[in-house]
Design an enzyme around this catalytic site. Structure first.
Site, PDB file in Angstrom:
ATOM      1  N   ASP A  18     -21.908 -50.504  13.989  1.00  0.00           N
ATOM      2  CA  ASP A  18     -21.010 -51.618  13.713  1.00  0.00           C
ATOM      3  C   ASP A  18     -19.553 -51.239  13.962  1.00  0.00           C
ATOM      4  O   ASP A  18     -19.197 -50.063  14.065  1.00  0.00           O
ATOM      5  CB  ASP A  18     -21.156 -52.058  12.253  1.00  0.00           C
ATOM      6  CG  ASP A  18     -22.510 -52.643  11.954  1.00  0.00           C
ATOM      7  OD1 ASP A  18     -23.186 -53.103  12.891  1.00  0.00           O
ATOM      8  OD2 ASP A  18     -22.905 -52.629  10.775  1.00  0.00           O
ATOM      9  N   TYR A  63     -28.114 -40.558   8.500  1.00  0.00           N
ATOM     10  CA  TYR A  63     -26.808 -41.159   8.267  1.00  0.00           C
ATOM     11  C   TYR A  63     -26.154 -40.531   7.048  1.00  0.00           C
ATOM     12  O   TYR A  63     -26.836 -40.101   6.107  1.00  0.00           O
ATOM     13  CB  TYR A  63     -26.931 -42.663   8.034  1.00  0.00           C
ATOM     14  CG  TYR A  63     -27.112 -43.499   9.277  1.00  0.00           C
ATOM     15  CD1 TYR A  63     -26.013 -44.011   9.969  1.00  0.00           C
ATOM     16  CD2 TYR A  63     -28.378 -43.796   9.752  1.00  0.00           C
ATOM     17  CE1 TYR A  63     -26.187 -44.793  11.113  1.00  0.00           C
ATOM     18  CE2 TYR A  63     -28.558 -44.576  10.892  1.00  0.00           C
ATOM     19  CZ  TYR A  63     -27.459 -45.069  11.556  1.00  0.00           C
ATOM     20  OH  TYR A  63     -27.631 -45.841  12.680  1.00  0.00           O
TER      21      TYR A  63
END
Length: 244
Positions: free
Chosen positions: A52, A110
């Protein structure tokens, strides 16, 4: 025809995610344009994942095909000489003909980074979520443990139009504190849109007493986005490692 596997890192602050954009600048725009200049041919790269706007990558993999014989180490040197300071190519190597950065990937890790102190830190602006309140780490760890395993993560998907299978397997979800920095570290075989950010936001809600750790299984079983917590801001998120 050569098939090349490359690793890069980038600071996502100035970019509208990785994927090439028409009316904005993605990391892919910049990388492809420079690679095409060096190879003297239009070159399309395949990224391992979408990210994003504002999301960073410590390790990001992409692949591409070329007929140019230039050695990989010279490609790395040439690209880093031309890339902006917030993007770096870490390495390149010739790969098997069927390697694809996205479809060959079997796992991702992540990190969600939180600056947990009362006063903001200008050196972490856009690099960590500034959270000035106490974090109840034990409660957050108890909640995170419920994410581990194979589950339907529809409740932790940021769009009603998700087309992928919502079932994912999380191998681990660790929470580590080092002085004022808190890292949420999660590895899985894949992630849905905004999944890590929604899990992070939900864990913050657990710390705030809006949910209990024992609510997580119910939220998962409900398969409804409105049941989970907020979507944490993008600038704390890092794609940390890719597994093949």
């Amino acid at each position: 025809m050569r098939n090349i596997k490359a690793y890069m890192s980038y600071r996502g602050t100035a970019y509208h995610g990785f994927q090439r954009q028409i009316n904005a600048v993605g990391v892919q725009n910049v990388t492809e344009d420079i690679l095409s200049r060096i190879l003297a041919a239009k070159t399309v790269i395949n990224g391992c994942s979408r990210t994003d706007t504002g999301v960073h990558a410590n390790e990001y993999c992409f692949s591409f095909k070329t007929e140019n014989p230039i050695p990989c180490h010279k490609l790395v040197r040439g690209m880093n000489a031309l890339l902006p300071d917030d993007i770096a190519v870490l390495s390149m190597e010739d790969a098997a003909p069927d390697f694809h950065a996205r479809y060959s990937c079997i796992g991702k890790e992540y990190i969600y980074l939180i600056l947990n102190r009362e006063v903001k830190d200008p050196f972490y602006t856009d690099l960590a979520l500034h959270y000035p309140y106490e974090l109840k780490l034990d409660e957050m760890r108890d909640a995170a443990a419920h994410f581990v395993g194979t589950h339907d993560f529809t409740s932790f998907c940021g769009t009603a139009n998700q087309k992928d299978d919502p079932v994912r397997t999380i191998e681990y979800f660790d929470i580590v504190k080092n002085e004022n920095l808190v890292k949420l570290v999660v590895k899985g075989d894949g992630f849905l849109y905004n999944m890590v950010r929604i899990m992070a936001g939900t864990l913050l809600s657990v710390s705030e007493g809006k949910f209990s750790a024992d609510d997580i299984p119910t939220i998962l079983d409900g398969r409804n986005r409105v049941l989970a917590g907020r979507t944490a801001q993008p600038h704390g998120l890092y794609l940390n490692k890719i597994f093949y």
